[in-house]
Enzyme design. Structure first.
Site, PDB file in Angstrom:
ATOM      1  N   ASP A 148      -6.008   9.861 -25.941  1.00  0.00           N
ATOM      2  CA  ASP A 148      -4.737  10.332 -26.476  1.00  0.00           C
ATOM      3  C   ASP A 148      -4.821  11.858 -26.462  1.00  0.00           C
ATOM      4  OD1 ASP A 148      -2.592  11.138 -27.996  1.00  0.00           O
ATOM      5  OD2 ASP A 148      -3.185  10.086 -29.830  1.00  0.00           O
TER       6      ASP A 148
ATOM      7  N   LYS B  41      -0.003  21.214 -24.803  1.00  0.00           N
ATOM      8  CA  LYS B  41       0.750  20.061 -24.291  1.00  0.00           C
ATOM      9  C   LYS B  41       2.239  20.394 -24.146  1.00  0.00           C
ATOM     10  CE  LYS B  41       1.431  15.147 -25.409  1.00  0.00           C
ATOM     11  NZ  LYS B  41       0.981  14.083 -26.309  1.00  0.00           N
TER      12      LYS B  41
ATOM     13  N   GLU C 151       2.775   6.691 -24.643  1.00  0.00           N
ATOM     14  CA  GLU C 151       2.177   6.576 -25.977  1.00  0.00           C
ATOM     15  C   GLU C 151       2.720   5.370 -26.755  1.00  0.00           C
ATOM     16  OE1 GLU C 151       2.868  10.522 -27.438  1.00  0.00           O
ATOM     17  OE2 GLU C 151       1.386  11.370 -26.070  1.00  0.00           O
TER      18      GLU C 151
ATOM     19  N   ASP D 199       7.162   7.813 -34.012  1.00  0.00           N
ATOM     20  CA  ASP D 199       5.970   8.671 -33.933  1.00  0.00           C
ATOM     21  C   ASP D 199       6.264  10.035 -34.547  1.00  0.00           C
ATOM     22  OD1 ASP D 199       3.821  10.253 -33.224  1.00  0.00           O
ATOM     23  OD2 ASP D 199       3.724   9.537 -31.144  1.00  0.00           O
TER      24      ASP D 199
END
Ligand code: AMP
Length: 614
Positions: A23, A86, A186, A210
């Site tokens: 992850d 990211k 994800e 999330d």
């Protein structure tokens, strides 16, 4: 080809290779694997913890640190400490220009480069290189912890990542020395960690909520036959637990009447606020000091402060549902991901909105990595009880007469898979057969993507329709397509290998699918016309050969009338009217049937049946 790993502690050869699940997060990253007891487990390299902060620091002497060590430089050396990389992966300067201020380091606007670069001292780094360093750290931690070389990984990305961002993630893995077997969404990984989607029989619609430190997203997934389809995503890439911390800090500043004080220990206050927020998982009142500043807050006040932010996430859930064309009662499961879903108010409001209890038993920081490890295990072929989740995104087939696409492996077929079909020649004495392989959903090959073309040579000379050419497609688990053509009577054989996915971006696949839907009606019409024409041409060829070969056995009128009907059929072939072509074919057929029956030799008879490539 499987690589053999050596267990460094025992010196023994490890038969099953380890594929880790990673992850790669905005704030933290982590790596997981399937342990010898066959359970997914996050890797905790001795004393270093499970979470690796996604931070890279460059020291003045060129030394690079990653993770916890790098985090310590966030305050002391912000220009050389790269966080949240990211957010920059696969992005151009134009994409990120709006939030340049968010970063404490320098992002370069280089007109000649479409993707951003980061300046550190005199050096420039790409987000791919920086993410590569984080992945390398994770790889090394995994190798250290499980004492086995780790060369293969599954890496997760948000469902909303575009192809450029996915490709950048893949490239980062490559730089870290990892063979990235799969980029997984994800929310898909999170569902897998809860065992949702592992039963190929079940069809489910799920919402994955999330909420991390700095980002929020909600995805609506439909799982059918083990295939995860993202129906909709929504969210805010600048909303998360950090906002809750900021709200607490502002509340303390106000309570202590410090609005006009400029030398506040901002960083300490922020860390204290995070501590307070987390403490509400087990207490209702937080009361501590930072220097002389009282940091007091109770749970009720905290919830009041963050309510508008949480409401914003609920609004996103509403929008996602709307985009997916679903109502709340069509959602079967709700999965919670991200550290901030530990906040009681978040859980309550999400459960209330979806009108059902949420899945929150698995550690929300680890759930994505654990699911990635499960996906990795499936790819490693260690779980034969469940299906391989991969499917081919586009149909694979070959060109048949008239430039038509003859699908051999349909889209969404689970891989590995194999399929084949038999073809024949259309011309007497044909010794070569062109085999052109295409990928796509359109009826005409020219609208699809050509993967390969080769000639099956050396077919012994036979009448049209006699050779039996078996064409077999074998698509393996790595997505490599092997095409084999064998002429059964002579054993002549030819084989080629192609990688259908190579160079095709997700966006292109999507476009190809969209085109096939848009053109579906035209394509069907066109296919029917081409099929009629091909059949007509075959009929003309066969009838002419028939007359030619049997001149001496046929009456003169039989010959002239047949040729007249052949001419009419030829004429109809140019008409674009498939019904007319069919009518002419039937008329010619009816007319020649009695004497064909009388004279037909087997060879010609066969030529009128079956499909021909060319
Ligand atoms: P992630 O980005 O998923 O690693 O989530 C990190 C966020 O989760 C940070 O904002 C943390 O402060 C937050 N977090 C961690 N533990 C808790 C907790 N017990 N209660 C509320 N927020 C938490």
């Amino acid at each position: 080809m499987a690589t053999v790993s050596i267990n460094l502690t025992t010196g023994s050869i490890q038969k099953e290779e380890i594929i880790v699940g990673i992850d790669l997060g905005t704030t933290n990253s982590l790596v997981a694997f399937i342990n010898p007891d066959k359970n997914p487990q996050v890797i905790n390299d001795t004393g270093k913890g499970v979470l690796v902060p996604s931070i890279v620091h460059f020291g003045s002497n060129g030394e690079v640190s990653v993770g916890n060590e790098a985090r310590d430089f966030l305050i002391s050396d912000p220009q050389n400490t790269i966080f949240s990389v990211k957010r920059l992966l696969g992005r151009s300067y134009k994409d990120v220009a709006g939030y340049q201020n968010y970063f404490s380091y320098k992002i370069i606007d280089d007109d000649t480069e479409s993707l951003v670069k980061i300046k550190v001292g005199d050096a420039f780094y790409t987000p791919v290189e920086l993410s590569g360093l984080i992945l390398k750290e994770l790889k090394e931690r995994a190798e250290h912890a499980i004492k086995t070389p780790v060369n293969k990984a599954v890496i997760t990305v948000p469902a909303y990542f575009n192809d450029s961002q996915r490709q950048a993630t893949r490239d980062a893995g490559k730089l870290a020395g990892l063979d990235v077997l799969r980029i997984v969404n994800e929310p898909t990984a999170a569902s897998l960690a809860y065992g949702i989607g592992l039963n190929p029989e079940e069809t489910k619609t799920i919402a994955v909520y999330d909420l991390g430190g700095g980002t929020f997203d909600v995805s609506i997934l439909q799982i059918q036959n083990g295939i995860f389809e993202v129906l909709a995503t929504n969210g805010d890439t600048f909303l998360g637990g950090d906002d809750f911390d900021r709200l607490i800090v502002n509340y303390w500043i106000e309570k202590n009447n410090l609005q006009n004080q400029h030398d506040l220990p901002q960083q300490e206050l922020r860390l204290k606020a995070e501590e307070a927020k987390k403490s509400f998982s087990h207490q209702n009142l937080f009361n501590e000091k930072v220097g002389e500043i009282w940091c007091t807050i109770d749970l009720e006040t905290f919830e009041k402060l963050i309510l508008p932010k949480v409401q914003q996430t609920i609004d996103s859930c509403k929008n996602a549902l709307k985009d997916a064309g679903l109502t709340i009662n069509q959602i079967d499961e709700v999965v919670m991901v991200g550290g901030s879903t530990r906040t009681a108010l978040v859980k309550r409001m999400v459960a209330e909105f979806f009108n059902r209890p949420v899945h929150d038993d698995v550690n929300p920081d680890e759930v994505v990595a654990l699911g990635a490890a499960i996906q990795a295990d499936i790819l490693a072929g260690n779980r034969t009880d469940i299906l391989l989740l991969d499917v081919t995104p586009l149909s694979l087939g070959i060109e048949t007469m008239g430039g038509l696409m003859d699908v051999i492996i349909p889209r969404n077929a689970k891989i590995p898979t194999k399929a084949g079909r038999q073809y024949t020649t259309s011309i007497d004495g044909q010794v070569n057969m062109k085999i052109a392989v295409y990928q796509g959903e359109r009826d005409l090959v020219k609208e699809n993507r050509k993967l390969a073309e080769f000639d099956l040579k050396g077919i012994p000379s036979m009448p049209a329709g006699f050779p039996k050419v078996d064409i077999n497609f074998l698509l393996n688990a790595d997505g490599i397509l092997t095409i084999q053509a064998v002429e059964q009577r002579s054993g002549v054989k030819q084989q080629v290998e192609v990688k259908p996915a190579y160079g095709l971006t997700d966006a292109e696949v999507e476009q190809m699918l969209m085109d096939s839907i848009t053109h579906a009606k035209d394509d069907v019409q066109q296919r029917m016309l081409i099929e009629a024409r091909t059949e007509g041409e075959q009929m003309v060829y066969t009838a002419e050969r028939f007359v030619q070969k049997n001149v001496e056995y046929l009456a003169a009128t039989e010959i002239t009338d047949t040729l007249k009907l052949v001419a009419e059929l030829k004429e109809s072939l140019t008409s674009g009217d498939k019904d007319l072509i069919h009518k002419q074919i039937d008329t010619l057929n009816e007319f020649t049937k009695p004497f064909a029956e009388r004279l037909m030799d087997q060879a010609i008879g066969t030529a009128m049946k079956g499909k021909s490539i060319e």
